[in-house]
Design an enzyme around this catalytic site. Structure first.
Site, mmCIF file in Angstrom:
data_model
loop_
_atom_site.group_PDB
_atom_site.id
_atom_site.type_symbol
_atom_site.label_atom_id
_atom_site.label_comp_id
_atom_site.label_asym_id
_atom_site.label_seq_id
_atom_site.Cartn_x
_atom_site.Cartn_y
_atom_site.Cartn_z
ATOM 1 N N THR A 79 -60.433 -14.675 17.886
ATOM 2 C CA THR A 79 -60.635 -13.912 16.227
ATOM 3 C C THR A 79 -60.496 -12.447 16.376
ATOM 4 O O THR A 79 -60.742 -11.694 15.502
ATOM 5 C CB THR A 79 -62.138 -14.373 15.901
ATOM 6 O OG1 THR A 79 -62.958 -13.841 17.051
ATOM 7 C CG2 THR A 79 -62.009 -16.020 15.783
ATOM 8 N N ASP A 126 -69.227 -4.991 17.649
ATOM 9 C CA ASP A 126 -68.704 -6.088 18.789
ATOM 10 C C ASP A 126 -68.326 -5.183 19.846
ATOM 11 O O ASP A 126 -68.363 -5.623 21.033
ATOM 12 C CB ASP A 126 -67.561 -6.696 17.893
ATOM 13 C CG ASP A 126 -67.923 -7.713 16.791
ATOM 14 O OD1 ASP A 126 -68.993 -8.093 16.837
ATOM 15 O OD2 ASP A 126 -66.906 -8.138 16.261
#
Length: 471
Positions: free
Chosen positions: A353, A213
């Site tokens: 998230t 990510d």
């Protein structure tokens, strides 16, 4: 070959970025050039101007989701959804009144008329105005396990697809790549760049990320304007935002080049930090007990303005101080609360998230146009995370009676101190990040929740072995 700065700047001047991000419906009323794509003058809804001055008061269109036709980089755009006929909130007052009259004259039609501007997330598809020719490959630094996938991908792109490959110069400085003689002919075909120095915003047709990510966040930070489509391979730790596996990368990359892919538009935050220049005078007694220089020892000499595009979150925290942070949060110019605690997180749905979820916030799908405000360890039992509409303007400042300064970071980078008189303005950017999906935006998101965060993972309740007797 290394790309010179002059060549990049010259190509930027002749690029097509000015034509990006316009709605085919509202384009007749107003041109959205590169100088007018941002938010209009900051005013609250309660101070709306007359209908005749609509151009003066215009929020970012991200407030109501993306327009059906949006371009990303020099060649990519979104395939128009046939169900999304009109973008109601981009219209001029005159056209709005015409639609209202049509709805009023035909009541049976009014139930569906206002659904025109709501786009089905599964219908967001990638298409190309012209075949893509250039690709930016972002590789996670200091990870030896990614060297072989990086080489295989670059060989496939240059030799089999005849594409121009851009890589960061420090990636090629890795000894494993620099000393590989077999990779030398491929490496000579690369165009290299350096972060914060070379501008490649108008040179890249799409992006491929190899890592986790953090690699995707880094790719987002390289583009402060229009972002080309991003294809992220899961070669990192968590992989919540990276849906592709590298085993079948040839067929997957080919589908993207052919325009056969779904898109999710991940909204970003446009952040402006205004800091006051201060000229410090000699301090007689050193520094105060709480570690902050006294205000009367500083002289204002001007202001410094910095802007950032943030994909995950803006974090304001108390830094190394032992005192609670004390910052004021304004929404469209109105004070809504004072944060007393370890800090506050302002995040996008993509960032919901990440740090926000760890701080107790709800998880929001990326297609929801919203901004989340989440306190970090608040010294109040009633301070709960809230969600505000995308497009509003938030402003964060130190409270006048704050005992210490605060610190701010943007997607975990560019960390800096915020003093009295400084301000942080945050709103929804009109430059989202188009992330290429493995299946579709809904399926990918719930699959990431299950695999990465183990959302709602629990042993199932046993059923009754024997049916109860009926009385």
């Amino acid at each position: 070959m290394e790309m010179s700065r002059e060549k990049l700047c010259a190509s930027k001047a002749g690029g097509s970025s000015d034509s990006a991000y316009h709605c085919s419906t509202c384009h007749d009323d107003e041109e959205w050039g590169s100088t007018s794509r941002g938010r209009a003058k900051s005013r609250s809804l309660s101070a709306s101007p007359a209908l005749g001055s609509t151009k003066e008061f215009r929020r970012t269109r991200s407030l109501h989701g993306p327009c059906p036709v949006t371009t990303f980089g020099p060649k990519a755009c979104m395939l128009q959804n046939p169900k999304t006929i009109i973008c109601c909130f981009c219209l001029s007052p005159g056209k709005k009144m015409k639609i209202l009259k049509q709805v009023m004259n035909n009541f049976s039609f009014s139930r569906t008329a206002w659904n025109w501007h709501i786009q089905d997330p599964a219908s967001q598809r990638l298409t190309w105005n012209k075949p893509p020719k250039s690709v930016l490959v972002i590789k996670k630094i200091r990870d030896a396990s990614l060297l072989q996938p990086f080489k295989e991908l670059c060989v496939y792109l240059t030799e089999e697809n005849n594409m121009i490959v851009y890589v960061e110069k420090k990636v090629l400085e890795d000894p494993a790549i620099a000393n590989d003689e077999n990779f030398g002919p491929v490496k000579k075909k690369f165009c290299t760049f350096r972060e914060d120095y070379d501008d490649i915003s108008n040179q890249i047709d799409f992006i491929i990320c190899l890592g986790g990510d953090g690699t995707l966040l880094y790719a987002s930070s390289l583009f402060q304007g229009s972002v080309p489509p991003v294809m992220a391979f899961h070669l990192g730790s968590l992989g919540f935002l990276t849906p592709f596996n590298f085993e079948n990368f040839q067929s997957q990359v080919t589908q993207v080049i052919e325009g056969n892919a779904a898109l999710v538009l991940r909204s970003r935050l446009k952040v402006k930090v205004v800091k006051e220049h201060r000229e410090k005078s000699p301090v007689q007694n050193g520094i105060e007990e709480n570690g902050v220089v006294s205000a009367n020892l500083e002289k204002e000499v001007g202001k410094q303005i910095m802007q950032y595009q943030v994909l995950n979150e803006v974090v304001v925290d108390r830094g190394p101080s032992s005192y609670l942070s004390n910052v004021d949060v304004f929404l469209d110019g109105h004070l809504i609360t004072t944060v007393q605690g370890d800090g506050v997180i302002v995040s996008t749905p993509t960032g919901s998230t990440a740090y926000a979820a760890a701080a107790g916030a709800s998880m929001i799908h990326p297609n929801v146009p919203a901004i989340m405000i989440t306190p970090i360890c608040p010294h109040s039992l009633s301070f709960r995370p809230i969600v505000v509409p995308a497009g509003v303007e938030l402003k964060i400042m130190l409270s006048p009676d704050a005992r210490n300064t605060a610190w701010v970071s943007f997607d975990g980078r560019k960390r800096q101190e915020i003093c009295h008189g400084d301000s942080i303005s945050i709103t929804t950017s009109c430059y989202p990040l188009p992330s290429i999906c493995f299946r579709d935006p809904v399926s990918d998101w719930f699959e990431s929740l299950a695999e990465c965060l183990h959302w709602n993972v629990r042993k199932k309740q046993n059923n009754f072995a024997v049916e109860e007797e009926e009385f």
